[in-house]
Design a protein around this motif. Structure first.
Motif, PDB file in Angstrom:
ATOM      1  N   VAL B  19     -12.940   7.486 -26.591  1.00 52.77           N
ATOM      2  CA  VAL B  19     -13.080   7.057 -25.197  1.00 52.77           C
ATOM      3  C   VAL B  19     -12.345   8.090 -24.338  1.00 52.77           C
ATOM      4  CG1 VAL B  19     -13.188   4.600 -25.803  1.00 52.77           C
ATOM      5  CG2 VAL B  19     -10.989   5.617 -25.275  1.00 52.77           C
ATOM      6  N   PRO B  20     -12.643   8.151 -23.032  1.00 45.20           N
ATOM      7  CA  PRO B  20     -11.952   9.142 -22.189  1.00 45.20           C
ATOM      8  C   PRO B  20     -10.448   8.858 -22.146  1.00 45.20           C
ATOM      9  CG  PRO B  20     -13.847   8.193 -21.040  1.00 45.20           C
ATOM     10  CD  PRO B  20     -13.631   7.368 -22.267  1.00 45.20           C
ATOM     11  N   THR B  21      -9.657   9.904 -21.952  1.00 45.82           N
ATOM     12  CA  THR B  21      -8.225   9.727 -21.730  1.00 45.82           C
ATOM     13  C   THR B  21      -8.054   8.932 -20.448  1.00 45.82           C
ATOM     14  OG1 THR B  21      -7.911  11.903 -22.680  1.00 45.82           O
ATOM     15  CG2 THR B  21      -6.043  10.974 -21.498  1.00 45.82           C
ATOM     16  N   SER B  22      -7.169   7.931 -20.471  1.00 48.25           N
ATOM     17  CA  SER B  22      -7.130   7.056 -19.307  1.00 48.25           C
ATOM     18  C   SER B  22      -5.750   6.457 -19.080  1.00 48.25           C
ATOM     19  CB  SER B  22      -8.123   5.903 -19.478  1.00 48.25           C
ATOM     20  OG  SER B  22      -7.662   5.038 -20.494  1.00 48.25           O
ATOM     21  N   LEU B  23      -5.585   5.907 -17.908  1.00 54.33           N
ATOM     22  CA  LEU B  23      -4.377   5.177 -17.519  1.00 54.33           C
ATOM     23  C   LEU B  23      -4.810   3.994 -16.667  1.00 54.33           C
ATOM     24  CD1 LEU B  23      -1.868   7.851 -16.190  1.00 54.33           C
ATOM     25  CD2 LEU B  23      -1.390   6.186 -17.974  1.00 54.33           C
ATOM     26  N   LEU B  24      -4.055   2.898 -16.735  1.00 53.37           N
ATOM     27  CA  LEU B  24      -4.274   1.823 -15.779  1.00 53.37           C
ATOM     28  C   LEU B  24      -3.356   2.104 -14.598  1.00 53.37           C
ATOM     29  CD1 LEU B  24      -4.406  -1.316 -18.038  1.00 53.37           C
ATOM     30  CD2 LEU B  24      -6.279   0.059 -17.166  1.00 53.37           C
ATOM     31  N   THR B  25      -3.894   2.006 -13.408  1.00 54.13           N
ATOM     32  CA  THR B  25      -3.094   2.448 -12.260  1.00 54.13           C
ATOM     33  C   THR B  25      -2.485   1.291 -11.502  1.00 54.13           C
ATOM     34  OG1 THR B  25      -4.879   2.292 -10.684  1.00 54.13           O
ATOM     35  CG2 THR B  25      -4.650   4.351 -11.889  1.00 54.13           C
ATOM     36  N   GLU B  26      -1.317   1.561 -11.004  1.00 53.54           N
ATOM     37  CA  GLU B  26      -0.713   0.804  -9.939  1.00 53.54           C
ATOM     38  C   GLU B  26      -0.772   1.756  -8.747  1.00 53.54           C
ATOM     39  OE1 GLU B  26       0.448  -2.300 -10.003  1.00 53.54           O
ATOM     40  OE2 GLU B  26      -0.252  -2.466 -12.064  1.00 53.54           O
ATOM     41  N   PRO B  27      -0.717   1.272  -7.533  1.00 54.32           N
ATOM     42  CA  PRO B  27      -0.845   2.170  -6.378  1.00 54.32           C
ATOM     43  C   PRO B  27       0.156   3.326  -6.380  1.00 54.32           C
ATOM     44  CG  PRO B  27      -1.041  -0.102  -5.677  1.00 54.32           C
ATOM     45  CD  PRO B  27      -0.703  -0.133  -7.133  1.00 54.32           C
ATOM     46  N   THR B  33      -5.567  15.186 -11.416  1.00 52.96           N
ATOM     47  CA  THR B  33      -6.923  15.182 -10.867  1.00 52.96           C
ATOM     48  C   THR B  33      -7.677  16.410 -11.384  1.00 52.96           C
ATOM     49  OG1 THR B  33      -5.989  16.262  -8.927  1.00 52.96           O
ATOM     50  CG2 THR B  33      -6.431  13.899  -8.758  1.00 52.96           C
ATOM     51  N   PRO B  34      -9.026  16.420 -11.371  1.00 55.53           N
ATOM     52  CA  PRO B  34      -9.882  15.339 -10.869  1.00 55.53           C
ATOM     53  C   PRO B  34      -9.944  14.176 -11.861  1.00 55.53           C
ATOM     54  CG  PRO B  34     -11.240  17.087 -11.756  1.00 55.53           C
ATOM     55  CD  PRO B  34      -9.821  17.583 -11.842  1.00 55.53           C
ATOM     56  N   LEU B  35     -10.210  13.004 -11.321  1.00 53.80           N
ATOM     57  CA  LEU B  35     -10.341  11.844 -12.196  1.00 53.80           C
ATOM     58  C   LEU B  35     -11.337  10.849 -11.609  1.00 53.80           C
ATOM     59  CD1 LEU B  35      -8.675   9.349 -10.699  1.00 53.80           C
ATOM     60  CD2 LEU B  35      -6.710  10.604 -11.518  1.00 53.80           C
TER      61      LEU B  35
END
Lengths: 289, 352
Positions: B19-27, B33-35
């Motif tokens: 799966v793509p490298t990822s993070l769950l974001t908080e504000p 970037t780019p993402l």
């Protein structure tokens, strides 16, 4: 051909649980010949005078089994059905609701490689008034006779049966095939049983949204059934994609809708009602007492 | 139970599917970037609704996060956003595994054109798979079909892992769409929909954002004038059908189940009275395992406990009917002889 549902040597798997006990009593009261029951680790106990064994194999050392009715809770139901298949029980009736689909896939593969027939799961079982009560269909609302009912829904089965009984129309078979996606006997197998039984003079089929079973039943009726068929499909106003109670009652494609199924059954020559009360009425109207 | 994309991708990843490298974001999160910033909502058509934003520079990130957290998609506002690396796409395929009702088995479906327009595709290729050993052959045929012969071994692994993931998680559907072939020749799951079997919850430690859909209580028309209560899925559906036929507007489908008691019924009443146009309540019980006298007691108790309860139109039959009739008569609750009479009586009080 011997009729599996008229088998005399019946056992109950999961006989010591609350449902097993209660329903064993009701089945005995209706005259069913229950020769033994099983619950692993409970050998030597008795339920309503019926001897409890650890396994089916232990029963088979001295007695022959024709039918098993299963009340084992969902987490262990797969094991119970597989045990009955391995023991070559000819007719296995599974009442248990909520068995995981993947467990039923395993069961289904084992069934294909066996000579056993499965009814259910998530089924009220079968009632042959005056002959055999195999499951939870209330015998008090039935009447011995010549109609045959097959349904995916428990309550609609009882409702139809009671409606016919009220009008003096007796039943030879009352069978619930169960509301799950993966199940044993379907409409087709039941229709075949009814059509080949000379005592059956009318067939009542109750279906619902979801899947293609009723469409396949319609094709079979057109091709092979000469006994009059009366049908009702429930869920005419079901929203798409939402499960309505039964695991199998989800309206996916248009051809799984109540309208499509009613149409197919009508084209196959069945008399199709648009409500439950109309169903009982049209059966009564065409019955000469 | 339907999973959100990030939950489904975690299960894919632990099964060995890229799966793509990822993070769950908080504000406040700072990400390279780019993402791609993706709204995590349980609804389809997310991309078209503006739920996916390409973030090209760090400065664009904060506004994009704010925008997505406030964007409702088909009535759902996200609690979580998924930030993923932007892949260099060469090709997009479709791949899914599901329970096939007709064959009572597991099937794999594939199409060489993946992406958002996949529903317009016809001629999906499919294989039955009821054994992991089939993965090798399916992977081989899939490589030929996708026209990526150099990916044969990768696809054989992928199918094996997908099958494992499907079985291990009691899934009923895993849909990878698109399955992305990158310019670097990697096959990566770009998006994923996954549905798990609620009945198998007892053997898993599931903790997902979406809870299992409630099958026994379904709103059909929130503006309906009549609520329905029945026992058994079939009878509950049939009651809704009959109410429509009688010219009423049923608000809901409700199956109180076998062995329903006072608590079950009270809970049902409390939910039903929330419908704003409600003018009548139809109760249609055929007691088999359920006992009619228990239902009667629950009705009497509900009438005492719930204020402003719309008129009840009750049809009871079956086990212990006589006892039920006695209880209701003593408490001045009318019983109707059958469903038709019940619906007709309800129609009398409807005024819109």
């Amino acid at each position: 051909m011997t009729n599996l549902f008229e088998g005399k040597n019946v056992i109950v798997q999961g006989i010591t649980g609350a449902h097993g006990r209660f329903q064993t009593k009701a089945m005995l009261a209706a005259g069913t010949n229950i020769i033994a029951g099983t619950t692993p680790g409970k050998a030597g106990q008795e339920v309503e005078g019926v001897k409890v064994y650890d396994s089916i194999k232990d029963i088979q050392e001295t007695q022959q089994i024709e039918i098993s009715v299963i009340f084992v809770p969902a987490p262990y139901a797969k094991g119970a059905i597989l045990e009955a298949i391995a023991a070559n029980v000819p007719l296995i009736i599974c009442i248990t609701e909520g068995i995981p689909i993947h467990d039923m896939l395993v069961v289904n593969n084992a069934l294909k490689a066996s000579n056993s027939v499965l009814l259910g799961p998530n089924s009220p079982g079968a009632l042959l008034p005056g002959i055999n009560k195999l499951g939870i269909i209330p015998a008090s609302m039935s009447l011995k006779g010549n109609a045959a009912i097959v349904s995916r829904s428990g309550t609609l089965t009882y409702e139809t049966m009671a409606g016919l009984t009220d009008r003096g129309i007796g039943q030879k078979y009352v069978i619930g095939i169960g509301g799950d996606i993966i199940h044993g006997m379907g409409y087709k197998e039941c229709l075949e049983l009814f059509e080949n039984d000379p005592e059956v003079n009318q067939i009542v089929l109750i279906g619902e949204i979801g899947g293609q079973d009723e469409i396949e039943a319609a094709a079979y009726i057109k091709q092979s059934v000469t006994t009059p068929v009366y049908a009702y499909i429930t869920g005419h106003h079901a929203p798409a994609g939402v499960q309505l109670g039964h695991a199998g009652a989800i309206l996916g494609n248009d051809n799984e809708s109540a309208a499509a199924k009613s149409q197919a059954l009508g084209e196959a020559g069945a008399h199709v009602a648009s409500t439950m009360s109309e169903l009982v009425q049209i059966v009564a109207n065409t019955t000469t007492p | 139970m339907k999973l959100l994309e990030y939950e489904a991708k975690r299960l894919l990843e632990s099964a060995g599917i890229p799966v793509p490298t990822s993070l769950l974001t908080e504000p406040s999160d700072i990400l390279p970037t780019p993402l791609l910033l993706k709204s995590q909502v349980p609804a389809g058509g997310r991309g078209k609704a503006g739920g996916i934003i390409v973030v090209n520079t760090p400065e664009e990130l904060k506004p994009a996060i704010d925008k997505l957290l406030n964007l409702a998609i088909k009535g759902f506002t996200p609690k979580t956003l998924l930030a993923e690396e932007k892949l260099n796409i060469k090709k997009e395929f479709y791949l899914s595994i599901l329970i096939d009702r007709q064959s009572a088995g597991i099937k794999i479906f594939a199409h060489k054109n993946g992406g958002v327009e996949v529903e317009e595709n016809t001629n999906f290729k499919s294989w039955s798979i009821n054994d992991k050993k089939r993965a090798e052959q399916i992977g081989q045929e899939l490589a030929d079909y996708y026209e990526v012969p150099d990916q044969t071994f990768v696809l054989q692994d992928l199918i094996e892992n997908l099958y494992d993931c499907f079985i291990k998680n009691d899934a009923t559907l895993i849909e990878i769409n698109p399955l992305i072939l990158t310019e670097e020749n990697n096959l990566i799951a770009g998006d994923c929909k996954m549905t798990l079997d609620d009945a198998a919850a007892f053997r898993h430690d599931w903790n997902f954002e979406e809870k299992p859909a409630e099958a026994n209580f379904v709103t059909i028309d929130p503006d309906g004038n009549t609520a329905t209560i029945a026992n058994g899925a079939g009878l509950a559906m049939a009651t809704v059908d009959a109410a429509y036929e009688a010219g009423l507007k049923p608000a809901n489908f409700l199956d109180i189940g076998g062995g329903a008691n006072e608590a079950t019924l009270l809970k049902a009443f409390k939910r039903i009275v929330e419908y704003k146009n409600l003018q009548a309540i139809i109760i249609n019980i055929f007691a088999g395992i359920t006992r009619a006298d228990e239902v009667a007691k629950a009705i009497v108790s509900a009438k005492k406990q719930i204020k402003d309860l719309p008129p009840l139109f009750i049809r009871l039959a079956g086990t212990n009917y006589e006892a039920a009739e006695k209880i209701l008569t003593e408490n001045n609750v009318a019983l109707l002889p059958d469903l038709e009479a019940t619906l007709l009586a309800a129609k009398e009080v409807i005024h819109d």
